[in-house]
Design an enzyme around this catalytic site. Structure first.
Site, PDB file in Angstrom:
ATOM      1  N   LYS A   8      77.118 188.496  54.015  1.00 10.91           N
ATOM      2  CA  LYS A   8      76.165 187.615  54.685  1.00 10.91           C
ATOM      3  C   LYS A   8      74.983 188.361  55.286  1.00 10.91           C
ATOM      4  CE  LYS A   8      79.630 184.120  55.891  1.00 10.91           C
ATOM      5  NZ  LYS A   8      78.999 182.914  55.334  1.00 10.91           N
ATOM      6  N   THR A  52      74.511 183.572  53.364  1.00  9.28           N
ATOM      7  CA  THR A  52      73.361 182.852  53.883  1.00  9.28           C
ATOM      8  C   THR A  52      72.968 183.407  55.254  1.00  9.28           C
ATOM      9  OG1 THR A  52      73.977 180.834  52.702  1.00  9.28           O
ATOM     10  CG2 THR A  52      72.542 180.563  54.595  1.00  9.28           C
ATOM     11  N   ASN A  75      86.723 177.280  53.175  1.00 14.23           N
ATOM     12  CA  ASN A  75      86.036 177.903  54.310  1.00 14.23           C
ATOM     13  C   ASN A  75      85.223 176.867  55.074  1.00 14.23           C
ATOM     14  OD1 ASN A  75      82.902 178.505  54.438  1.00 14.23           O
ATOM     15  ND2 ASN A  75      83.442 178.385  52.257  1.00 14.23           N
ATOM     16  N   ARG A  76      85.165 177.067  56.365  1.00 12.26           N
ATOM     17  CA  ARG A  76      84.251 176.317  57.222  1.00 12.26           C
ATOM     18  C   ARG A  76      83.552 177.320  58.151  1.00 12.26           C
ATOM     19  NH1 ARG A  76      89.387 173.930  58.876  1.00 12.26           N
ATOM     20  NH2 ARG A  76      90.190 174.914  60.775  1.00 12.26           N
ATOM     21  N   GLY A 128      80.399 178.246  58.611  1.00 12.78           N
ATOM     22  CA  GLY A 128      79.282 177.732  59.407  1.00 12.78           C
ATOM     23  C   GLY A 128      78.121 178.699  59.535  1.00 12.78           C
ATOM     24  N   PHE A 129      77.806 179.411  58.461  1.00 15.09           N
ATOM     25  CA  PHE A 129      76.649 180.328  58.450  1.00 15.09           C
ATOM     26  C   PHE A 129      76.711 181.348  59.591  1.00 15.09           C
ATOM     27  CE2 PHE A 129      73.454 177.138  56.287  1.00 15.09           C
ATOM     28  CZ  PHE A 129      74.153 177.263  55.097  1.00 15.09           C
ATOM     29  N   ASN A 133      69.818 184.536  50.244  1.00 17.18           N
ATOM     30  CA  ASN A 133      70.135 183.128  50.425  1.00 17.18           C
ATOM     31  C   ASN A 133      69.852 182.739  51.872  1.00 17.18           C
ATOM     32  OD1 ASN A 133      71.946 180.805  51.113  1.00 17.18           O
ATOM     33  ND2 ASN A 133      72.558 180.992  48.969  1.00 17.18           N
ATOM     34  N   SER A 153      75.663 173.604  51.744  1.00 12.94           N
ATOM     35  CA  SER A 153      76.898 173.961  52.441  1.00 12.94           C
ATOM     36  C   SER A 153      77.424 172.732  53.170  1.00 12.94           C
ATOM     37  CB  SER A 153      76.648 175.083  53.453  1.00 12.94           C
ATOM     38  OG  SER A 153      77.773 175.236  54.304  1.00 12.94           O
ATOM     39  N   ASN A 197      79.328 172.867  55.704  1.00 15.96           N
ATOM     40  CA  ASN A 197      79.810 173.319  57.008  1.00 15.96           C
ATOM     41  C   ASN A 197      78.745 173.372  58.099  1.00 15.96           C
ATOM     42  OD1 ASN A 197      82.462 173.775  55.960  1.00 15.96           O
ATOM     43  ND2 ASN A 197      81.664 175.623  54.974  1.00 15.96           N
ATOM     44  N   THR A 198      77.523 172.961  57.777  1.00 14.22           N
ATOM     45  CA  THR A 198      76.466 172.809  58.775  1.00 14.22           C
ATOM     46  C   THR A 198      76.125 171.325  58.837  1.00 14.22           C
ATOM     47  OG1 THR A 198      75.553 175.019  58.417  1.00 14.22           O
ATOM     48  CG2 THR A 198      74.081 173.378  59.381  1.00 14.22           C
ATOM     49  N   LYS A 250      70.184 175.917  45.748  1.00 16.31           N
ATOM     50  CA  LYS A 250      71.631 175.823  45.523  1.00 16.31           C
ATOM     51  C   LYS A 250      72.114 174.421  45.862  1.00 16.31           C
ATOM     52  CE  LYS A 250      75.907 178.418  46.081  1.00 16.31           C
ATOM     53  NZ  LYS A 250      76.478 179.707  46.524  1.00 16.31           N
ATOM     54  N   ASN A 278      77.692 174.953  44.911  1.00 14.51           N
ATOM     55  CA  ASN A 278      78.335 175.368  46.147  1.00 14.51           C
ATOM     56  C   ASN A 278      79.792 174.881  46.137  1.00 14.51           C
ATOM     57  OD1 ASN A 278      78.602 176.254  48.919  1.00 14.51           O
ATOM     58  ND2 ASN A 278      76.413 175.882  49.178  1.00 14.51           N
ATOM     59  N   TYR A 321      82.709 184.745  43.316  1.00 15.80           N
ATOM     60  CA  TYR A 321      83.033 184.996  44.720  1.00 15.80           C
ATOM     61  C   TYR A 321      84.551 184.956  44.874  1.00 15.80           C
ATOM     62  CZ  TYR A 321      83.066 184.442  49.854  1.00 15.80           C
ATOM     63  OH  TYR A 321      83.294 184.589  51.199  1.00 15.80           O
ATOM     64  N   SER A 322      85.140 183.755  44.840  1.00 15.19           N
ATOM     65  CA  SER A 322      86.591 183.646  45.047  1.00 15.19           C
ATOM     66  C   SER A 322      87.362 184.413  43.980  1.00 15.19           C
ATOM     67  CB  SER A 322      87.020 182.173  45.049  1.00 15.19           C
ATOM     68  OG  SER A 322      86.376 181.468  46.085  1.00 15.19           O
TER      69      SER A 322
END
Length: 336
Positions: free
Chosen positions: A66, A86, A111-112, A114-115, A139, A175, A177-178, A217, A246, A318-319
């Site tokens: 990040k 991000t 995941n959560r 949240g940047f 990003n 995302s 999560n925001t 994205k 995403n 990624y994963s």
């Protein structure tokens, strides 16, 4: 290869603790001769995309590094591109812990986060120190406490600060999560954002005498109508590329598994088919008018090939990287 043993040890830890431990080790070796410990020789397979030449079609997706702390060490593993972030204008802690969960049987993650990041100024300083010779994507997103209606200002602040250092800029409006972020993918809000971003790109191009492409994205949870509208907006505003996709809010493929009910975005193998289908539909709609970077559940050569067959010019992991480790990079680049 040693990674199965490393993974077994790391998976004894809480997922975020495992991530922090791994990055602590990578930070120690990045930019030093000890990078040789993670270096892999991969074949050159150049791809031209968005006006840039990528050493190979495989990139690291945003979210892992990040703050751009380990660019050189990750680059040594063979990625043709690395997308950091991000990142937001101001530092922010992200959501409360725990906020990262493994679905081991499904090879997925929820995941959560949240940047969570240390802010754009810190990221720029890290980028200045890096010597990575691949394409570096950055990003960007908005701070959680920035009202959605003022969100475009956060993107413009980040663009101004990173433009001189980015190979391309990724606009994260997807995302989950925001709060409210995904509303920027729709209608007037999207048009307003893209107009502002394109104007800023033109201003920065004149200032820096170089053109840095912009990719947006998108989420995998768009309806057919929404996807058509997004594609139309991206083309109308002359955006340079689209990153699909995403994480998803859909849990249909992981019902009954441990952690499946955790709030957040699901990534990894359970996302694979959904993201590939979005790429296929998006490719039909775009008809070659702008390139697609495919991401979502890639954990094998076959999965990477499926994304490209669906219409992606480049792919990211990624994963799959978390579950399969550095050998996956060499395997995909060699055989894709």
């Amino acid at each position: 290869m040693y990674y199965p043993f490393v993974r077994k040890a790391l998976f004894q830890l809480d997922p975020e603790r495992a991530h922090e431990f791994t990055f602590q080790q990578l930070r120690r070796i990045t930019g030093t001769p000890f990078e040789a410990l993670v270096r892999q020789k991969v074949p050159a397979k150049p791809v031209n995309c968005m006006g840039l030449t990528f050493k190979n079609p495989l990139g690291l997706a945003a979210g892992l590094d990040k703050d751009g702390e380990c660019i050189d060490a990750l680059g040594a593993m063979g990625f043709g591109s690395i997308e950091i972030g991000t990142v937001t204008p101001r530092p922010q802690p992200g959501n409360d812990k725990p906020r990262l969960f493994r679905l081991v049987d499904a090879e997925g993650l929820i995941n959560r986060m949240g940047f969570n990041n240390l802010g754009v100024d810190n990221l720029v300083e890290n980028v200045k120190k890096a010597h990575y010779d691949g394409v570096l994507g950055i990003n960007i997103g908005k701070n959680k406490d920035t009202p959605v209606e003022q969100g475009k200002d956060d993107y413009l602040i980040c663009m101004e600060k990173i433009y001189a250092y980015a190979g391309y800029i990724a606009i994260n409006i997807s995302s989950p999560n925001t709060p409210g972020l995904r509303t920027l993918q729709y209608g007037e809000a999207l048009d307003d954002l893209l107009t502002a971003i394109k104007n800023k790109q033109n201003d920065l191009q004149a200032m820096h005498h170089k053109y840095v492409p912009i990719a947006v994205k998108i989420a995998p949870d768009l309806s057919e109508e929404e996807l058509i509208q997004v594609a139309d907006s991206l083309v109308r505003h002359n955006i340079d590329g689209v990153i699909a996709t995403n994480t998803t809010l859909d849990r249909s493929l992981v019902q009954g598994m441990k952690n499946c009910d955790q709030t957040g975005g699901l990534s990894g193998r359970p996302l694979q088919l959904k993201s590939t289908e979005i790429i296929r539909r998006l490719s039909l709609e775009l008809n070659g008018r702008l390139p697609i970077i495919g991401v979502g559940g890639i954990d094998s050569v076959i999965a990477a090939r499926e994304k490209i067959a669906a219409g992606a010019s480049l792919v990211q992991i990624y994963s799959g990287f978390i579950f399969k480790g550095p050998p996956l990079i060499k395997e995909i680049v060699t055989h894709i």
